[in-house]
Scaffold this motif. Sequence first.
Motif, PDB file in Angstrom:
ATOM      1  N   VAL A   1       0.857  -1.185   0.000  1.00 48.91           N
ATOM      2  CA  VAL A   1       0.000   0.000   0.000  1.00 48.91           C
ATOM      3  C   VAL A   1       0.892   1.233   0.000  1.00 48.91           C
ATOM      4  O   VAL A   1       1.496   1.593   1.006  1.00 48.91           O
ATOM      5  N   ASP A   2       0.985   1.864  -1.152  1.00 43.26           N
ATOM      6  CA  ASP A   2       1.848   3.030  -1.350  1.00 43.26           C
ATOM      7  C   ASP A   2       1.365   4.223  -0.540  1.00 43.26           C
ATOM      8  O   ASP A   2       2.165   5.006  -0.022  1.00 43.26           O
ATOM      9  N   GLY A   3       0.041   4.370  -0.402  1.00 43.33           N
ATOM     10  CA  GLY A   3      -0.512   5.485   0.357  1.00 43.33           C
ATOM     11  C   GLY A   3      -2.021   5.430   0.386  1.00 43.33           C
ATOM     12  O   GLY A   3      -2.651   4.725  -0.415  1.00 43.33           O
ATOM     13  N   VAL A   4      -2.596   6.167   1.325  1.00 40.93           N
ATOM     14  CA  VAL A   4      -4.048   6.271   1.467  1.00 40.93           C
ATOM     15  C   VAL A   4      -4.430   7.732   1.254  1.00 40.93           C
ATOM     16  O   VAL A   4      -3.914   8.622   1.937  1.00 40.93           O
ATOM     17  N   VAL A   5      -5.324   7.961   0.293  1.00 38.38           N
ATOM     18  CA  VAL A   5      -5.820   9.301   0.006  1.00 38.38           C
ATOM     19  C   VAL A   5      -7.278   9.364   0.437  1.00 38.38           C
ATOM     20  O   VAL A   5      -8.112   8.589  -0.038  1.00 38.38           O
ATOM     21  N   THR A   6      -7.582  10.280   1.362  1.00 36.07           N
ATOM     22  CA  THR A   6      -8.950  10.453   1.842  1.00 36.07           C
ATOM     23  C   THR A   6      -9.537  11.711   1.221  1.00 36.07           C
ATOM     24  O   THR A   6      -8.949  12.789   1.322  1.00 36.07           O
ATOM     25  N   VAL A   7     -10.691  11.572   0.567  1.00 34.77           N
ATOM     26  CA  VAL A   7     -11.362  12.689  -0.087  1.00 34.77           C
ATOM     27  C   VAL A   7     -12.459  13.208   0.836  1.00 34.77           C
ATOM     28  O   VAL A   7     -13.313  12.446   1.299  1.00 34.77           O
ATOM     29  N   VAL A   8     -12.427  14.512   1.109  1.00 37.77           N
ATOM     30  CA  VAL A   8     -13.410  15.145   1.991  1.00 37.77           C
ATOM     31  C   VAL A   8     -14.160  16.219   1.214  1.00 37.77           C
ATOM     32  O   VAL A   8     -13.545  17.078   0.576  1.00 37.77           O
ATOM     33  N   ASP A   9     -15.466  16.153   1.257  1.00 38.73           N
ATOM     34  CA  ASP A   9     -16.346  17.101   0.563  1.00 38.73           C
ATOM     35  C   ASP A   9     -16.442  18.379   1.394  1.00 38.73           C
ATOM     36  O   ASP A   9     -17.103  18.409   2.425  1.00 38.73           O
ATOM     37  N   CYS A  10     -15.788  19.441   0.945  1.00 34.28           N
ATOM     38  CA  CYS A  10     -15.762  20.700   1.687  1.00 34.28           C
ATOM     39  C   CYS A  10     -17.170  21.261   1.859  1.00 34.28           C
ATOM     40  O   CYS A  10     -17.557  21.684   2.955  1.00 34.28           O
ATOM     41  N   GLU A  11     -17.953  21.242   0.802  1.00 35.10           N
ATOM     42  CA  GLU A  11     -19.303  21.795   0.871  1.00 35.10           C
ATOM     43  C   GLU A  11     -20.180  21.012   1.829  1.00 35.10           C
ATOM     44  O   GLU A  11     -20.992  21.581   2.561  1.00 35.10           O
ATOM     45  N   ALA A  12     -20.005  19.686   1.865  1.00 41.48           N
ATOM     46  CA  ALA A  12     -20.811  18.864   2.766  1.00 41.48           C
ATOM     47  C   ALA A  12     -20.487  19.168   4.223  1.00 41.48           C
ATOM     48  O   ALA A  12     -21.383  19.239   5.070  1.00 41.48           O
ATOM     49  N   VAL A  13     -19.219  19.352   4.519  1.00 41.70           N
ATOM     50  CA  VAL A  13     -18.831  19.691   5.885  1.00 41.70           C
ATOM     51  C   VAL A  13     -19.476  21.012   6.302  1.00 41.70           C
ATOM     52  O   VAL A  13     -20.017  21.162   7.400  1.00 41.70           O
ATOM     53  N   VAL A  14     -19.425  21.981   5.387  1.00 43.11           N
ATOM     54  CA  VAL A  14     -19.989  23.297   5.685  1.00 43.11           C
ATOM     55  C   VAL A  14     -21.502  23.224   5.877  1.00 43.11           C
ATOM     56  O   VAL A  14     -22.057  23.861   6.775  1.00 43.11           O
ATOM     57  N   SER A  15     -22.170  22.436   5.054  1.00 42.23           N
ATOM     58  CA  SER A  15     -23.633  22.386   5.087  1.00 42.23           C
ATOM     59  C   SER A  15     -24.175  21.555   6.237  1.00 42.23           C
ATOM     60  O   SER A  15     -25.383  21.527   6.464  1.00 42.23           O
ATOM     61  N   GLY A  16     -23.278  20.860   6.957  1.00 44.96           N
ATOM     62  CA  GLY A  16     -23.712  20.094   8.118  1.00 44.96           C
ATOM     63  C   GLY A  16     -23.965  18.633   7.852  1.00 44.96           C
ATOM     64  O   GLY A  16     -24.479  17.932   8.721  1.00 44.96           O
TER      65      GLY A  16
ATOM     66  N   LEU B   1      -0.822  12.268  -6.055  1.00 39.20           N
ATOM     67  CA  LEU B   1      -1.580  11.140  -5.535  1.00 39.20           C
ATOM     68  C   LEU B   1      -0.755   9.872  -5.410  1.00 39.20           C
ATOM     69  O   LEU B   1      -1.072   9.002  -4.588  1.00 39.20           O
ATOM     70  N   LEU B   2       0.267   9.731  -6.223  1.00 34.77           N
ATOM     71  CA  LEU B   2       1.023   8.485  -6.295  1.00 34.77           C
ATOM     72  C   LEU B   2       2.453   8.708  -5.815  1.00 34.77           C
ATOM     73  O   LEU B   2       2.973   9.816  -5.857  1.00 34.77           O
ATOM     74  N   GLY B   3       3.076   7.617  -5.346  1.00 33.26           N
ATOM     75  CA  GLY B   3       4.483   7.692  -4.986  1.00 33.26           C
ATOM     76  C   GLY B   3       4.776   8.085  -3.556  1.00 33.26           C
ATOM     77  O   GLY B   3       5.814   8.682  -3.264  1.00 33.26           O
ATOM     78  N   PHE B   4       3.894   7.730  -2.600  1.00 35.91           N
ATOM     79  CA  PHE B   4       4.159   8.024  -1.190  1.00 35.91           C
ATOM     80  C   PHE B   4       5.238   7.096  -0.610  1.00 35.91           C
ATOM     81  O   PHE B   4       5.929   7.456   0.332  1.00 35.91           O
TER      82      PHE B   4
END
Length: 344
Positions: free
Chosen positions: A128-143, A225-228
């Motif tokens: 496992v070269d790395g883990v990338v977590t995607v977070v929705d900025c708008e969703a966090v803001v909207s609750g 994204l790649l090469g961690f």
Amino acid sequence: MAAKIPVTVITGFLGSGKTTLIRQLLKNNQGRRIAVLVNEFGELGIDGELLRYCQVCDDAEVPNTKIVELTNGCLCCTVQEEFLPTMQQLLERRENLDCILIETSGLALPKPLIQAFRWPEIRTGATVDGVVTVVDCEAVVSGTLAANLDALEAQRKADPNLDHETPIEELFEDQLACADLVLLSKVDRVDAQTQTQVQNWLKQQLPPGVKIVPCESGEISADVLLGFNAAVEDNLDSRPSHHDEEEDHEHDEDINSVHFILNREFEPQALVDSLKQLVQQHEIYRVKGFVAVPHKPMRLVLQGVGSRFEHFYDRLWLGNEPRETRLVLIGRALDKSKIESSLC
């Protein structure tokens, strides 16, 4: 003996933009030979279908890419049934691959998946070269994930243990705790001050040294994204999980998906209006699917998170495929018959 294949795990909450990110990476693969494993929650392969037709070329196959769909549940639960034989097939071809991407279900915990890379059948051929977590900025803001960032921050400072977290909140925290990089998606939908506020809040949730990178429409260099070279499976103790003390973690059994194949066409706005009403009536977290639109030769892609919906046309309907509408709804204790009566 060929070198180990580097594997990048793309995780993130429902609707955060994982599939969009991978689509962009495939379109700009810079000659990399990429294998993609898609784990979907639900029986209709919406995300896998989107990746197959990512507009890199005219036919159904993406150059240098192999796509495998794991559709019967979350990856950490089906890993012994599907993940191992799939990885073994890929490892047999590792001299012809540069990397593997695994898109986890939005309901999957990342750590059990990474633990599978300690298995002898996989360990000698992949890392496992790395883990990338995607977070929705708008969703966090909207609750969607936090009703009020300031209040949540104050609450966490006062009680870091937070004994009464919901499974969704625990999942989100586990995804952050496992990350080598966080991509903050949909930043174009908030102002600069709000984006900064979200980033500051995330920094407090993340392990030291994990960077946050803003991202619009999944467009980011593959070099980011790649090469961690993290060999994540070897240092899992530094990535805590709410489920570390459990031999086998249990999912919230009330979370389910319902799918529909409808032999009819919809006007996009009318369908979105109906779905928004359903979201108010049922606890629906995520909507995704393909829609047949009257008098339109192209297929409409529909995606929704809570009450927020977006849609776009991705390709022409193929001559040998039915013009039908396919939808998957993910939520808590969803009753298919009640939802179907509202749609039809």
